[in-house]
Design a protein around this motif. Sequence first.
Motif, PDB file in Angstrom:
ATOM      1  N   THR A   3       0.818  -1.211   0.000  1.00 23.13           N
ATOM      2  CA  THR A   3       0.000   0.000   0.000  1.00 23.13           C
ATOM      3  C   THR A   3       0.848   1.256   0.000  1.00 23.13           C
ATOM      4  N   GLU A   4       2.048   1.181   0.587  1.00 21.86           N
ATOM      5  CA  GLU A   4       2.938   2.348   0.558  1.00 21.86           C
ATOM      6  C   GLU A   4       3.342   2.678  -0.870  1.00 21.86           C
ATOM      7  N   ASN A   5       3.594   1.641  -1.685  1.00 19.75           N
ATOM      8  CA  ASN A   5       3.936   1.879  -3.093  1.00 19.75           C
ATOM      9  C   ASN A   5       2.765   2.483  -3.842  1.00 19.75           C
ATOM     10  N   VAL A   6       1.556   1.991  -3.553  1.00 21.82           N
ATOM     11  CA  VAL A   6       0.378   2.529  -4.227  1.00 21.82           C
ATOM     12  C   VAL A   6       0.210   4.009  -3.880  1.00 21.82           C
ATOM     13  N   VAL A   7       0.349   4.337  -2.611  1.00 26.04           N
ATOM     14  CA  VAL A   7       0.219   5.735  -2.188  1.00 26.04           C
ATOM     15  C   VAL A   7       1.308   6.590  -2.828  1.00 26.04           C
ATOM     16  N   LEU A 110       0.880  -2.056 -12.456  1.00 29.29           N
ATOM     17  CA  LEU A 110       1.624  -3.199 -11.947  1.00 29.29           C
ATOM     18  C   LEU A 110       1.135  -3.583 -10.551  1.00 29.29           C
ATOM     19  N   GLU A 111       0.934  -2.592  -9.686  1.00 25.32           N
ATOM     20  CA  GLU A 111       0.415  -2.859  -8.344  1.00 25.32           C
ATOM     21  C   GLU A 111      -0.992  -3.441  -8.411  1.00 25.32           C
ATOM     22  N   ALA A 112      -1.813  -2.948  -9.327  1.00 22.72           N
ATOM     23  CA  ALA A 112      -3.179  -3.479  -9.477  1.00 22.72           C
ATOM     24  C   ALA A 112      -3.157  -4.924  -9.958  1.00 22.72           C
ATOM     25  N   ARG A 113      -2.238  -5.247 -10.861  1.00 25.73           N
ATOM     26  CA  ARG A 113      -2.116  -6.643 -11.319  1.00 25.73           C
ATOM     27  C   ARG A 113      -1.677  -7.554 -10.179  1.00 25.73           C
ATOM     28  N   ALA A 114      -0.766  -7.075  -9.332  1.00 27.97           N
ATOM     29  CA  ALA A 114      -0.319  -7.870  -8.184  1.00 27.97           C
ATOM     30  C   ALA A 114      -1.481  -8.111  -7.227  1.00 27.97           C
ATOM     31  N   ALA A 117      -3.782 -10.674  -8.761  1.00 26.98           N
ATOM     32  CA  ALA A 117      -3.225 -12.027  -8.653  1.00 26.98           C
ATOM     33  C   ALA A 117      -3.406 -12.570  -7.236  1.00 26.98           C
ATOM     34  N   GLN A 118      -3.213 -11.734  -6.230  1.00 26.70           N
ATOM     35  CA  GLN A 118      -3.404 -12.174  -4.848  1.00 26.70           C
ATOM     36  C   GLN A 118      -4.863 -12.532  -4.588  1.00 26.70           C
ATOM     37  N   VAL A 119      -5.775 -11.695  -5.056  1.00 29.97           N
ATOM     38  CA  VAL A 119      -7.194 -11.944  -4.830  1.00 29.97           C
ATOM     39  C   VAL A 119      -7.650 -13.177  -5.590  1.00 29.97           C
ATOM     40  N   SER A 120      -7.231 -13.312  -6.829  1.00 32.94           N
ATOM     41  CA  SER A 120      -7.652 -14.481  -7.605  1.00 32.94           C
ATOM     42  C   SER A 120      -7.037 -15.752  -7.045  1.00 32.94           C
ATOM     43  N   GLY A 121      -5.801 -15.671  -6.532  1.00 35.70           N
ATOM     44  CA  GLY A 121      -5.186 -16.836  -5.897  1.00 35.70           C
ATOM     45  C   GLY A 121      -5.934 -17.233  -4.637  1.00 35.70           C
ATOM     46  N   ALA A 122      -6.374 -16.258  -3.872  1.00 38.31           N
ATOM     47  CA  ALA A 122      -7.122 -16.549  -2.649  1.00 38.31           C
ATOM     48  C   ALA A 122      -8.489 -17.119  -2.969  1.00 38.31           C
ATOM     49  N   VAL A 123      -9.103 -16.681  -4.045  1.00 35.46           N
ATOM     50  CA  VAL A 123     -10.419 -17.186  -4.429  1.00 35.46           C
ATOM     51  C   VAL A 123     -10.305 -18.600  -4.976  1.00 35.46           C
ATOM     52  N   HIS A 124      -9.303 -18.869  -5.798  1.00 37.61           N
ATOM     53  CA  HIS A 124      -9.141 -20.194  -6.391  1.00 37.61           C
ATOM     54  C   HIS A 124      -8.628 -21.207  -5.385  1.00 37.61           C
TER      55      HIS A 124
END
Length: 160
Positions: A3-7, A110-114, A117-124
Amino acid sequence: MNTENVVKHLRVLWRADRIIADIRLRHLLIGLGLRAFAALIATFGLLMLELSAYFALVQTWSAIAAAAILGTVNFAIAAVLFVVAGRPPSGRDIELANEIHGASIEALQLEARALQAQVSGAVHHPLSTIVPVLVPLIAIIVKSLRKTATETAASREAHS
């Protein structure tokens, strides 16, 4: 995703957009000021030139032809002034601001893709996100059960 990178990327994007807007506004105001000043100068100058040109042309041509010639010259001068004032902004400032803007957009993507990937990995695979938390928790529960079992056994032996 950090989140620090996103900000940080959002702040850079905001600053780059502010710089771009500032440069464009400054260019617009300067162009508008130049147009207004050019119009004022042109008005007084053309009034004098037209008056003298009209008197000179009336002696050789008719009054209608003299007025038509002066009107055409006025339109040509006005067109040249508007072309000069309407040039796009040039300079390294706007190019640099656009480069920073593009880089911050790419970093945010890039941060949004990461995150995706985390959300889709958690869902799958929901267990893959629970296991790292669950293993230490199970170890603590087992330890406390063993401790309770040994304490219970020790207290039974003491009472017997």
